[in-house]
Design an enzyme around this catalytic site. Structure first.
Site, PDB file in Angstrom:
ATOM      1  N   HIS A  78      19.464 115.392  62.878  1.00 19.11           N
ATOM      2  CA  HIS A  78      20.244 115.425  61.630  1.00 19.11           C
ATOM      3  C   HIS A  78      20.908 116.785  61.433  1.00 19.11           C
ATOM      4  O   HIS A  78      21.038 117.271  60.322  1.00 19.11           O
ATOM      5  CB  HIS A  78      19.371 115.031  60.431  1.00 19.11           C
ATOM      6  N   GLY A  96      20.648  99.065  68.527  1.00 18.71           N
ATOM      7  CA  GLY A  96      19.888  99.332  67.305  1.00 18.71           C
ATOM      8  C   GLY A  96      18.616 100.120  67.542  1.00 18.71           C
ATOM      9  O   GLY A  96      17.801 100.272  66.635  1.00 18.71           O
ATOM     10  N   ALA A  97      18.429 100.644  68.742  1.00 28.80           N
ATOM     11  CA  ALA A  97      17.213 101.397  69.042  1.00 28.80           C
ATOM     12  C   ALA A  97      17.421 102.893  68.860  1.00 28.80           C
ATOM     13  O   ALA A  97      16.534 103.686  69.134  1.00 28.80           O
ATOM     14  CB  ALA A  97      16.749 101.096  70.470  1.00 28.80           C
ATOM     15  N   ASP A 150      27.153 111.776  69.054  1.00 22.97           N
ATOM     16  CA  ASP A 150      26.972 110.626  69.948  1.00 22.97           C
ATOM     17  C   ASP A 150      28.155 110.426  70.889  1.00 22.97           C
ATOM     18  O   ASP A 150      27.969 110.324  72.104  1.00 22.97           O
ATOM     19  CB  ASP A 150      26.670 109.358  69.146  1.00 22.97           C
ATOM     20  N   LEU A 171      19.792 104.636  70.474  1.00 19.06           N
ATOM     21  CA  LEU A 171      20.176 105.212  71.770  1.00 19.06           C
ATOM     22  C   LEU A 171      21.692 105.316  71.907  1.00 19.06           C
ATOM     23  O   LEU A 171      22.219 105.536  72.973  1.00 19.06           O
ATOM     24  CB  LEU A 171      19.609 104.348  72.913  1.00 19.06           C
ATOM     25  N   SER A 172      22.365 105.131  70.778  1.00 16.59           N
ATOM     26  CA  SER A 172      23.802 105.333  70.746  1.00 16.59           C
ATOM     27  C   SER A 172      24.575 104.277  71.532  1.00 16.59           C
ATOM     28  O   SER A 172      25.529 104.586  72.238  1.00 16.59           O
ATOM     29  CB  SER A 172      24.095 106.733  71.288  1.00 16.59           C
ATOM     30  N   SER A 173      24.156 103.030  71.367  1.00 12.57           N
ATOM     31  CA  SER A 173      24.875 101.963  72.060  1.00 12.57           C
ATOM     32  C   SER A 173      26.318 101.885  71.570  1.00 12.57           C
ATOM     33  O   SER A 173      27.219 101.565  72.359  1.00 12.57           O
ATOM     34  CB  SER A 173      24.164 100.625  71.877  1.00 12.57           C
ATOM     35  N   SER A 193      32.397  90.062  76.108  1.00 12.69           N
ATOM     36  CA  SER A 193      31.198  90.876  76.322  1.00 12.69           C
ATOM     37  C   SER A 193      30.166  90.007  77.016  1.00 12.69           C
ATOM     38  O   SER A 193      30.042  88.821  76.684  1.00 12.69           O
ATOM     39  CB  SER A 193      30.658  91.344  74.968  1.00 12.69           C
TER      40      SER A 193
END
Ligand code: GLA
Length: 385
Positions: free
Chosen positions: A38, A125-126, A175, A128-130, A71
């Site tokens: 942050h 959504g984990a 990110d 990890l910056s998908s 996708s």
């Protein structure tokens, strides 16, 4: 670049759009931030590292001014007329490539219609910056398809503009910069104010970075992330009344907080204290990494977690449990929650060789206490490009 994924992407492209094949398949990794939690939207330094997972994208200019998207993870083919629906609201995963296309055009880059396929192996959504990985992979594919002269750094800024201005998520700059710039075998030291960066050699033969997904999820667009951003802004507004040169928490010293502590709401004071101390930890982490002092690196990562738990209040009982259990295993150097928080993953630094031991010790304990399997991401043996 993961080879099976590349094959899957080309098959997907061929079955959705037919010949000819796209010119280039582009990869962008996910990231995990080792330290500097942050801090990006407070204009301080962060130290993300690229993962060996990410997103592949391939694009081909179209003939009719339409955008066609597929996708691997979604069955439907999406079609969009960019001119006819230039301001239409965006939703679902296609908001990312379409928002990106709008960002390219707003910045003056000529894009016509295109066919684009994506395939990724990051858990969504984990933390990890998908989304940044998706955006940067698409940006690389569009650069290749339209022959645009754009640096990776420029692509990162376009990805950032797409996510904040077009998709409408108030994420930080870290990110997309990490996904676009981080190199294998290195951590990225990124100054989020002036966007200067340096590649820090990361000793993978001695230290492993593992991820443990708590399988509890948070929503980045959720009010809690935005609430933290607002609390930091509130601290800056208050502190700058005493020292007008304070533009962001990056400019604040602990002495400022001690002097003005009474003027800040208690929770705002805690948020500001986390950020100021975290920036100090980032500097010490960088020095320790350069000196090969991995024990100190690990201790700083664990201190970051304690601060996120107690001051920034973004942790959960599941994340606290994982951090504690990991750190109890011999060979663990340190661990903390990563990403925005409130679920998602823990990142841990381990002495090389301790990975399986940590998984064997922590997985059954987590299952026993939380009733679900944590997902362990241990480093792959092969390197990625
Ligand atoms: C999310 C945001 C990042 C960063 C982290 C917290 O992952 O996308 O920009 O603010 O939270 O460090």
């Amino acid at each position: 670049m993961p080879v099976p994924l590349q094959t899957a992407l080309l098959e997907l492209f061929g079955s959705a759009f037919g010949d000819p094949a796209p010119g280039e398949v582009c990869f962008a990794p996910g990231r995990v931030n080792l330290i500097g939690a942050h801090v990006d939207y407070n204009e301080g330094p962060v130290v993300p590292i690229a993962l060996d997972r990410g997103t592949l994208a391939a694009a081909r200019p179209g003939q009719d001014g339409r955008i066609r998207l597929v996708s691997r993870d979604r069955p439907e083919r999406i079609e969009f007329d960019l001119e006819a629906s230039a301001d239409a609201p965006l939703e679902g995963w296609s908001a990312y490539p379409i928002g990106l296309c709008r960002a390219f055009r707003r910045a003056g880059h000529a894009l016509g219609g295109f066919d684009l396929a994506v395939a990724g192996d990051l858990d969504i959504g984990a933390g990890l910056s998908s989304s940044a990985s998706l955006l940067v992979a698409c940006a690389r594919a569009l650069r290749a398809a339209f022959g645009l002269e754009l640096s990776d750094e420029q692509l990162a800024l376009l990805a950032f503009a797409a996510e904040t201005e077009h998709v409408g998520v108030s994420c930080g700059i870290m990110d997309p910069m990490a996904s676009a710039l981080a190199r294998p075998g290195h951590a990225l030291y990124l100054d989020c104010r002036d966007r200067s960066y340096e590649h820090l050699p990361f000793p993978r033969e001695q230290v492993s970075v593992i991820l443990v997904d708590s399988r509890t999820r948070r929503d980045l667009a959720s009010s809690r992330f935005n609430e933290r951003v607002a609390e930091c802004a509130e601290a800056v507004a208050e502190l700058s009344r005493v020292r007008p040169e304070i533009r962001a928490l990056r400019d604040v010293h602990i002495a400022d907080l001690e002097r003005s502590g009474a003027a800040l709401r208690p929770e705002v004071e805690r948020r500001a204290r986390h950020v100021v101390e975290e920036i100090g930890r980032v500097h010490r982490f960088r020095e320790a990494l350069a000196a090969g002092d991995h024990v100190t690196c690990g201790a700083l990562v664990s201190a970051s977690h304690a601060s996120l738990r107690d001051l920034y209040e973004t942790s959960t009982s599941a994340l606290d449990f994982l951090v504690k259990e990991i750190c109890n295993v011999p060979g663990a150097l340190g661990a903390r929650l990563t990403g925005a928080g409130w679920g998602g993953c823990v990142v841990a630094l381990l002495e090389r060789g301790a990975e399986q031991r940590v998984q064997d010790a922590v997985a059954p304990r987590y299952l026993q206490v939380f009733g679900q399997q944590a997902r362990f991401h241990l480093p792959r043996q092969e390197t990625t490009s």
